[in-house]
Scaffold this active site. Structure first.
Site, PDB file in Angstrom:
ATOM      1  N   GLN A  13       0.803  -1.222   0.000  1.00 23.71           N
ATOM      2  CA  GLN A  13       0.000   0.000   0.000  1.00 23.71           C
ATOM      3  C   GLN A  13       0.839   1.278   0.000  1.00 23.71           C
ATOM      4  O   GLN A  13       0.349   2.336  -0.369  1.00 23.71           O
ATOM      5  CB  GLN A  13      -0.956  -0.014   1.203  1.00 23.71           C
ATOM      6  N   ARG A  70       3.781   0.131  13.019  1.00 21.02           N
ATOM      7  CA  ARG A  70       3.511  -1.192  12.453  1.00 21.02           C
ATOM      8  C   ARG A  70       3.575  -1.101  10.930  1.00 21.02           C
ATOM      9  O   ARG A  70       2.829  -0.339  10.312  1.00 21.02           O
ATOM     10  CB  ARG A  70       2.128  -1.673  12.906  1.00 21.02           C
ATOM     11  N   HIS A 115       1.292  -9.261   4.721  1.00 18.01           N
ATOM     12  CA  HIS A 115       0.102  -8.414   4.599  1.00 18.01           C
ATOM     13  C   HIS A 115      -0.378  -8.495   3.139  1.00 18.01           C
ATOM     14  O   HIS A 115      -0.378  -7.510   2.414  1.00 18.01           O
ATOM     15  CB  HIS A 115       0.423  -6.982   5.031  1.00 18.01           C
ATOM     16  N   ASN A 159      -1.448 -10.920   8.520  1.00 20.86           N
ATOM     17  CA  ASN A 159      -2.491  -9.929   8.728  1.00 20.86           C
ATOM     18  C   ASN A 159      -3.832 -10.420   8.189  1.00 20.86           C
ATOM     19  O   ASN A 159      -3.962 -10.735   7.010  1.00 20.86           O
ATOM     20  CB  ASN A 159      -2.139  -8.627   8.000  1.00 20.86           C
ATOM     21  N   GLU A 160      -4.802 -10.506   9.080  1.00 26.57           N
ATOM     22  CA  GLU A 160      -6.194 -10.781   8.708  1.00 26.57           C
ATOM     23  C   GLU A 160      -6.362 -12.014   7.830  1.00 26.57           C
ATOM     24  O   GLU A 160      -6.756 -11.909   6.656  1.00 26.57           O
ATOM     25  CB  GLU A 160      -6.808  -9.562   8.003  1.00 26.57           C
ATOM     26  N   ASN A 296      -7.605  -6.381  14.651  1.00 23.42           N
ATOM     27  CA  ASN A 296      -8.011  -5.257  13.798  1.00 23.42           C
ATOM     28  C   ASN A 296      -9.524  -5.121  13.862  1.00 23.42           C
ATOM     29  O   ASN A 296     -10.244  -6.103  13.629  1.00 23.42           O
ATOM     30  CB  ASN A 296      -7.649  -5.517  12.329  1.00 23.42           C
ATOM     31  N   TYR A 298     -12.955  -2.408  12.937  1.00 26.86           N
ATOM     32  CA  TYR A 298     -13.459  -1.187  12.324  1.00 26.86           C
ATOM     33  C   TYR A 298     -14.937  -0.919  12.584  1.00 26.86           C
ATOM     34  O   TYR A 298     -15.330   0.202  12.791  1.00 26.86           O
ATOM     35  CB  TYR A 298     -13.237  -1.223  10.798  1.00 26.86           C
ATOM     36  N   GLU A 357      -5.037  -2.472  14.287  1.00 26.57           N
ATOM     37  CA  GLU A 357      -5.599  -1.531  13.311  1.00 26.57           C
ATOM     38  C   GLU A 357      -6.958  -1.048  13.789  1.00 26.57           C
ATOM     39  O   GLU A 357      -7.763  -1.846  14.283  1.00 26.57           O
ATOM     40  CB  GLU A 357      -5.845  -2.184  11.935  1.00 26.57           C
ATOM     41  N   TRP A 411      -4.991   2.956  11.852  1.00 30.03           N
ATOM     42  CA  TRP A 411      -4.834   2.732  10.424  1.00 30.03           C
ATOM     43  C   TRP A 411      -5.418   3.939   9.703  1.00 30.03           C
ATOM     44  O   TRP A 411      -6.604   4.162   9.803  1.00 30.03           O
ATOM     45  CB  TRP A 411      -5.557   1.456   9.961  1.00 30.03           C
ATOM     46  N   GLU A 418      -5.621   1.835  -1.253  1.00 30.69           N
ATOM     47  CA  GLU A 418      -6.615   1.070  -0.499  1.00 30.69           C
ATOM     48  C   GLU A 418      -7.076  -0.136  -1.344  1.00 30.69           C
ATOM     49  O   GLU A 418      -8.218  -0.240  -1.759  1.00 30.69           O
ATOM     50  CB  GLU A 418      -7.765   1.999  -0.058  1.00 30.69           C
ATOM     51  N   TRP A 419      -6.128  -0.995  -1.655  1.00 33.87           N
ATOM     52  CA  TRP A 419      -6.379  -2.233  -2.396  1.00 33.87           C
ATOM     53  C   TRP A 419      -7.215  -1.954  -3.661  1.00 33.87           C
ATOM     54  O   TRP A 419      -6.904  -1.044  -4.397  1.00 33.87           O
ATOM     55  CB  TRP A 419      -6.999  -3.289  -1.461  1.00 33.87           C
TER      56      TRP A 419
HETATM   57  C1  BGC Z   1      -6.305  -4.022   6.138  1.00 35.14           C
HETATM   58  C2  BGC Z   1      -5.655  -2.799   5.520  1.00 35.14           C
HETATM   59  C3  BGC Z   1      -6.735  -1.955   4.864  1.00 35.14           C
HETATM   60  C4  BGC Z   1      -7.692  -1.504   5.952  1.00 35.14           C
HETATM   61  C5  BGC Z   1      -8.813  -0.602   5.464  1.00 35.14           C
HETATM   62  C6  BGC Z   1      -7.585  -3.730   6.876  1.00 35.14           C
HETATM   63  O1  BGC Z   1      -8.488  -4.748   6.654  1.00 35.14           O
HETATM   64  O2  BGC Z   1      -5.393  -4.719   6.929  1.00 35.14           O
HETATM   65  O3  BGC Z   1      -4.666  -3.215   4.630  1.00 35.14           O
HETATM   66  O4  BGC Z   1      -6.207  -0.891   4.166  1.00 35.14           O
HETATM   67  O5  BGC Z   1      -8.298  -2.625   6.522  1.00 35.14           O
HETATM   68  O6  BGC Z   1      -9.628  -1.262   4.549  1.00 35.14           O
END
Ligand code: BGC
Length: 467
Positions: A13, A70, A115, A159-160, A296, A298, A357, A411, A418-419
């Site tokens: 990223q 990180r 990652h 990661n995830e 992580n 959100y 995150e 994060w 963003e992928w």
């Molecule tokens: C990921 C990050 C991503 C972020 C926001 C996480 O799931 O580890 O790489 O940018 O979320 O979508």
């Protein structure tokens, strides 16, 4: 250990330098160069050019006053064909220089080994679907611990894994659901082997901590009075956080997953469950392969049952009163943070947790006045409430809910790729202008909000603002 205040990035990223100094290609290099995969034809060829901007990156970390940073290592930068047959020292050198610069600034590195940017050469032989990946990952981890472990004390293996298995192998592919379970199985074993290598060969001397980072939304029943919705929300959690956490923290897949996948597999006419089984030796070898719970988080969803269509038999909606962000999947729901932390404490034996995150996004033109991000961090961090007593040493180690929080990571440090949604979805504390070839990092207003939180540990948690 002092409380960890950190922020995060990931190699693909931010780094750029996609073919520099002998780096091999990763699956993301290939994906990004395939038409129509990434919004606006964005790619990570240059990204934030962090490969050439160590000083700039360390300077903004210092501005934030974080204790840790990180970031992840690009596997194919070190091992261009994914194996230790050829070690690319020039690539390793970048990480040495970065780690040295961080340490000189009194910022501790927290390194993620994987990652999502798998060496393309390994994908060509099946990637995470092929169980030889377990040894490849173990070799890679062994190499990195041996080269960087004397300077780095905090590690994340993968990661995830949920997103690697689900987004990478189920949702994007639209293939029936065997693949994600095989991928998940290999991810868990690969993590466990990396942890064991550290434990057997490096721990005594290097004295660091190694874990996996698991992500999960919190899920509430759509209707809290309806048993089917309550069951659906529990199912969702067991198929999300529980898929990876249960084998590692408790041993073996959880019963909910085993039962649901078996029933659905049989109903689909298969002779046995799509979910692979661990042998008793494997269960023993995987259980306990953690030094902390890397988490992580959100957002929150509302769950209800569905008969067909997805793995866990649960659909989700959101409450329309929840605030939006720049990401369709991310609603601002701080209350869920405290609830899922309590879930971790109850389900997985109260492990020490490091939030690896948490953050929020926006879209649109340059706007440095990101009040929504300051609001997000204040509200989410306030939910941690529990630990402020600890860091302030007012009531040593007294925790409101008894959740053992050891660190928080925002994060992301800066706007980055963003992928699949490219540069248009911005999670950064720092704005990066991608039309300026120098890619300057410019502080958004949330930089001062976050560093104030770090400085003061958000005292209002002490006056009981908990939902
Ligand atoms: C990921 C990050 C991503 C972020 C926001 C996480 O799931 O580890 O790489 O940018 O979320 O979508």
């Amino acid at each position: 250990m002092d409380f960890i205040w950190s922020c995060a990035t990931a190699a693909y990223q931010i780094e750029g330098g996609w073919r520099e100094d002998g780096k091999g290609l990763s699956i993301w290099d290939k994906f990004a160069h395939t038409a129509l995969k990434i919004a606006n034809y964005d790619n990570g060829d240059i990204a934030c050019d962090s490969y050439h901007k160590i000083d700039e990156d360390v300077a903004i970390l210092k501005q934030l006053k974080v204790t840790h940073y990180r970031f992840s290592i690009s596997w194919s930068r070190i091992l261009p064909d994914g194996t230790i047959n050829h070690i690319n020292d020039a690539g390793l050198n970048y990480y040495h220089r970065l780690v040295d610069a961080l340490l000189a600034a009194n910022i501790q590195p927290h390194i993620t080994l994987y990652h999502w940017d798998l060496p393309q050469a390994l994908q060509n032989v099946g990637g995470w679907e092929n169980d030889t990946i377990v040894d490849r990952f173990k070799d890679y981890a062994d190499l990195i611990f041996s080269r960087l472990g004397h300077k780095v004390k905090l590690w994340v293996t993968i990661n995830e894994p949920y997103n690697v298995a689900m987004v990478g192998h189920e949702i994007n592919d639209f293939r029936p659901g065997t693949l994600p379970y095989i991928v998940g199985h290999n991810l868990i074993k690969a993590h466990a082997e990396a942890w064991h290598i550290y434990n057997d060969k490096y721990r005594a001397e290097q004295k660091g901590m190694v874990s996996i980072t698991i992500n999960s939304d919190w899920s509430e029943p759509r209707n809290p009075h309806k048993q089917e919705d309550i069951d659906a929300s529990r199912r969702l959690l067991q198929f999300y956080i529980g898929w990876f956490a249960n084998p590692i923290y408790n041993g073996d897949y959880n019963e909910v997953m085993k039962t649901v996948v078996r029933e659905r597999s049989i109903a689909a006419g298969l002779p046995k469950s799509r979910l692979p089984e661990f042998t008793p030796e494997e269960i023993k070898r995987i259980k306990g392969t953690y030094d902390y719970f890397g988490f992580n988080h959100y957002t929150t969803v509302l769950a209800f049952p569905v008969e067909y269509g997805n793995l866990q038999g649960a659909g989700t909606i959101v409450d329309r009163t929840w605030l939006d962000s720049g990401s369709g999947w991310l609603k601002v729901t701080p209350f869920g943070f405290r609830r899922i932390l309590n879930f971790i404490k109850e389900e997985y034996g109260n492990p020490p947790i490091i939030i690896t995150e948490n953050g929020v996004s926006e879209r649109g033109p340059k706007d440095l006045n990101d009040e929504h991000r300051s609001y997000f961090y204040e509200k989410y961090i306030n939910q941690l409430g529990t630990f402020f007593f600890q860091v302030l040493f007012v009531f040593p180690a007294y925790l409101l809910d008894g959740v053992d929080i050891r660190g928080f990571t925002a994060w992301s440090l800066m706007d980055n790729l963003e992928w699949a949604t490219g540069f248009s979805e911005k999670f950064g504390l720092f704005y990066v202008n991608h039309s300026d070839p120098d890619l300057p990092r410019v502080a958004k207003a949330s930089v001062s909000a976050y560093s104030t939180i770090i400085k003061t540990h958000l005292i209002d948690a002490l006056v009981g603002q908990h939902l």
